[in-house]
Motif scaffolding. Structure first.
Motif, short mmCIF file in Angstrom:
data_model
loop_
_atom_site.label_atom_id
_atom_site.label_comp_id
_atom_site.label_asym_id
_atom_site.label_seq_id
_atom_site.Cartn_x
_atom_site.Cartn_y
_atom_site.Cartn_z
N VAL A 143 0.79 -1.16 0.16
CA VAL A 143 0.06 0.06 0.01
C VAL A 143 0.68 1.26 -0.08
CG1 VAL A 143 -2.07 -0.90 0.97
CG2 VAL A 143 -0.49 0.04 2.62
N VAL A 162 0.28 3.91 -2.95
CA VAL A 162 -0.26 5.29 -2.62
C VAL A 162 0.68 6.39 -3.24
CG1 VAL A 162 0.89 5.94 -0.46
CG2 VAL A 162 -1.37 6.87 -0.89
N VAL A 180 -0.54 5.96 5.40
CA VAL A 180 -1.09 4.52 5.05
C VAL A 180 -0.53 3.42 5.83
CG1 VAL A 180 0.10 4.13 3.11
CG2 VAL A 180 -1.96 3.53 3.13
N VAL A 185 -2.74 0.95 8.07
CA VAL A 185 -2.73 -0.45 7.60
C VAL A 185 -2.33 -1.27 8.62
CG1 VAL A 185 -2.14 -2.39 6.17
CG2 VAL A 185 -3.08 -0.01 5.37
N VAL A 203 -8.19 0.55 1.03
CA VAL A 203 -7.18 1.80 0.94
C VAL A 203 -7.62 2.51 -0.17
CG1 VAL A 203 -5.08 3.11 1.07
CG2 VAL A 203 -4.97 0.74 2.12
N VAL A 214 -6.53 9.99 2.42
CA VAL A 214 -6.16 8.65 2.47
C VAL A 214 -7.31 8.33 3.56
CG1 VAL A 214 -4.49 6.99 3.30
CG2 VAL A 214 -3.90 9.17 2.00
N GLU A 215 -8.18 6.96 3.04
CA GLU A 215 -8.84 6.26 3.84
C GLU A 215 -8.45 4.81 4.07
OE1 GLU A 215 -12.99 8.50 2.51
OE2 GLU A 215 -12.42 6.71 1.54
N VAL A 216 -8.57 4.15 5.14
CA VAL A 216 -8.62 2.82 5.23
C VAL A 216 -9.72 2.17 5.81
CG1 VAL A 216 -7.18 0.82 6.22
CG2 VAL A 216 -5.88 2.85 5.48
N TRP A 240 -9.71 8.08 8.45
CA TRP A 240 -9.30 8.82 7.19
C TRP A 240 -8.28 10.02 7.78
CZ3 TRP A 240 -10.31 13.70 8.32
CH2 TRP A 240 -11.36 14.12 9.15
#
Length: 164
Positions: free
Chosen positions: A19, A23, A41, A45, A59, A70-72, A118
């Motif tokens: 990831v 990214v 990230v 994660v 992600v 950025v979202e997970v 996020w």
């Protein structure tokens, strides 16, 4: 504005590098610096790996009104809590570090189970060192992020949280 990009990865240690590299590639294509996003990230994660029983994580990188987010997403409904770390502990500092690197961050439950964590990235790598603010997950939306048209992965419990 670029459309959202998403990747689904298994929750395992090897996915953290995957990831991070992903990214970086996305943000390079968008003409943006990826340094902070890679740290963010990696932390998010890693938190999924360490603190949930989720088997996959999604992600997303989204261009929002306020900037890049950025979202997970994972399948665990427990929201993260930033606490004061034990001075002798090896862990417990990640969310404090996250808050120091980004403009804002937060977490929200996802309908049907799970959550999204996020982070709104700074416009410049050094812009907001130490100034990140956490937005409470219940009631506060992600900063101008459009809800996805549909779930990008198997980690879905329904529609993403609404945004304002």
């Amino acid at each position: 504005m670029q459309g959202p990009a998403a990747i689904v990865v298994p929750v395992q240690a090897e996915s953290i590098k995957v990831v991070r590299d992903w990214v970086e590639d996305v943000l390079k294509k968008w003409g943006q610096d990826a340094y902070v996003a890679k740290v963010v990230v990696s932390e998010l994660v890693t938190n999924v790996l360490r603190h949930t029983e989720s088997t996959t994580a999604t992600v997303r990188v989204v261009q929002a009104d306020k900037g890049t987010v950025v979202e997970v997403l994972d399948s665990c409904g427990v929201l993260p809590v930033a606490g004061a770390p034990d001075l002798l502990s090896e862990g417990g500092r990640g969310l404090a570090m996250l808050g120091a690197l980004v403009k804002e961050w937060g977490a929200q439950p996802v309908g049907g189970g799970g959550k999204v964590v996020w982070a709104l990235l700074p416009d410049v790598v050094t812009e907001n060192a130490g100034l990140g603010r956490r937005r409470e997950g219940r009631g506060g939306g992600r900063p101008g992020v459009p809800s996805p048209a549909g779930p990008p992965s198997r980690v879905s419990g329904g529609r993403s949280p609404s945004v304002r």
